[in-house]
Design an enzyme around this catalytic site. Structure first.
Site, PDB file in Angstrom:
ATOM      1  N   CYS A  91      49.893  39.867  50.461  1.00 49.34           N
ATOM      2  CA  CYS A  91      50.518  39.277  51.646  1.00 49.34           C
ATOM      3  C   CYS A  91      51.703  38.400  51.265  1.00 49.34           C
ATOM      4  O   CYS A  91      52.578  38.125  52.087  1.00 49.34           O
ATOM      5  CB  CYS A  91      49.500  38.486  52.476  1.00 49.34           C
ATOM      6  N   GLN A 123      40.809  33.383  49.019  1.00 47.77           N
ATOM      7  CA  GLN A 123      40.387  33.226  47.629  1.00 47.77           C
ATOM      8  C   GLN A 123      39.543  31.968  47.450  1.00 47.77           C
ATOM      9  O   GLN A 123      38.576  31.962  46.676  1.00 47.77           O
ATOM     10  CB  GLN A 123      41.612  33.189  46.705  1.00 47.77           C
ATOM     11  N   HIS A 129      48.234  38.113  45.555  1.00 46.59           N
ATOM     12  CA  HIS A 129      48.029  38.409  46.970  1.00 46.59           C
ATOM     13  C   HIS A 129      49.200  39.235  47.499  1.00 46.59           C
ATOM     14  O   HIS A 129      50.349  38.791  47.470  1.00 46.59           O
ATOM     15  CB  HIS A 129      47.908  37.108  47.769  1.00 46.59           C
ATOM     16  N   CYS A 132      42.907  39.995  52.139  1.00 45.94           N
ATOM     17  CA  CYS A 132      43.037  38.692  52.784  1.00 45.94           C
ATOM     18  C   CYS A 132      42.676  38.817  54.263  1.00 45.94           C
ATOM     19  O   CYS A 132      42.975  39.831  54.902  1.00 45.94           O
ATOM     20  CB  CYS A 132      44.436  38.117  52.606  1.00 45.94           C
ATOM     21  N   GLU A 133      42.028  37.807  54.770  1.00 44.21           N
ATOM     22  CA  GLU A 133      41.567  37.866  56.159  1.00 44.21           C
ATOM     23  C   GLU A 133      42.686  37.601  57.164  1.00 44.21           C
ATOM     24  O   GLU A 133      42.496  37.790  58.355  1.00 44.21           O
ATOM     25  CB  GLU A 133      40.425  36.869  56.381  1.00 44.21           C
ATOM     26  N   HIS A 134      43.841  37.186  56.688  1.00 48.59           N
ATOM     27  CA  HIS A 134      44.946  36.882  57.595  1.00 48.59           C
ATOM     28  C   HIS A 134      45.820  38.096  57.898  1.00 48.59           C
ATOM     29  O   HIS A 134      46.311  38.249  59.017  1.00 48.59           O
ATOM     30  CB  HIS A 134      45.809  35.758  57.012  1.00 48.59           C
ATOM     31  N   HIS A 135      46.017  38.969  56.887  1.00 47.33           N
ATOM     32  CA  HIS A 135      46.890  40.127  57.083  1.00 47.33           C
ATOM     33  C   HIS A 135      46.214  41.447  56.717  1.00 47.33           C
ATOM     34  O   HIS A 135      46.816  42.504  56.856  1.00 47.33           O
ATOM     35  CB  HIS A 135      48.173  39.978  56.244  1.00 47.33           C
TER      36      HIS A 135
END
Length: 201
Positions: A162, A132, A160, A91-94
């Site tokens: 995260c 996603q 996920h 995931c690009e956030h975490h």
């Protein structure tokens, strides 16, 4: 729009391998450990090597990945479906893992793709920092642009980390996303047939 990117470029100069390894050492220190202890001495190099593989999708060009198409299809025009394509993304956030399966179908219009190409397209987009939703759209767009079929259907289901490892910490929850183009988008019966084929065992 991120979904239509086939090969990524950046204005910033790419850090060297040594700089990447030093960044890992900094993170180890920040986490509270000692990068000079025996068990961690080779960790920066291992992490840099692993990242090179995990994010190899940034180096790929979708046009090269999809390659040639085939016109000898014997008049076949019905669904071509490759299901249960396993993938691992982040995931690009975490920057935590996303583990799932992709189901990809298209309705041919005189040409078909080699089946392994569909799995490779999934891998290219999975091996980038992702959401996603975006990955689902990217896969559909890439096949639509290259093959120009009558329609494309993409269904991703993934867990996920995260959500499982941090924050709300809910393991086992699955996120589902779909994208339909062309005849799939305009025809609910075709969507239902696609989903039925994906779920049949």
């Amino acid at each position: 729009m991120d979904a239509i990117v086939t090969k990524l470029t950046t204005e910033a100069p790419r850090p060297t391998r040594e700089e990447a390894e030093q960044a890992v050492r900094t993170l180890l220190l920040w986490a509270g450990d000692d990068p000079n202890r025996e068990g961690l001495l080779d960790t920066p190099a291992r992490v840099a090597k692993a990242y090179q593989e995990l994010f190899s999708g940034y180096e790929a060009d979708i046009e090269d990945v999809l390659g040639r198409t085939f016109e000898e299809v014997g008049g076949y025009e019905d669904i071509v479906l490759v299901r249960d394509i396993s993938f691992f993304s982040h995931c690009e956030h975490h920057m935590l893992p996303v583990i799932g399966k992709a189901h990809v179908a298209y309705l041919p219009k005189g040409r078909v793709l080699g089946l392994s190409k569909i799995a490779r397209v999934v891998d290219v987009f999975a091996k980038r920092l992702q959401t996603q939703e975006n990955m689902t759209a990217q896969i559909a767009h890439a096949i639509d642009e290259t093959l120009q079929p009558r329609g494309v259907a993409v269904f991703l289901e993934a867990e996920h980390m995260c959500m499982a490892m941090r924050g709300i910490q809910k393991t086992g929850s699955t996120t589902l996303t779909t994208t339909f183009t062309g005849a799939f988008k305009d025809n609910a019966a075709e969507q239902a047939r696609f989903m039925s084929m994906v779920r049949s065992r």
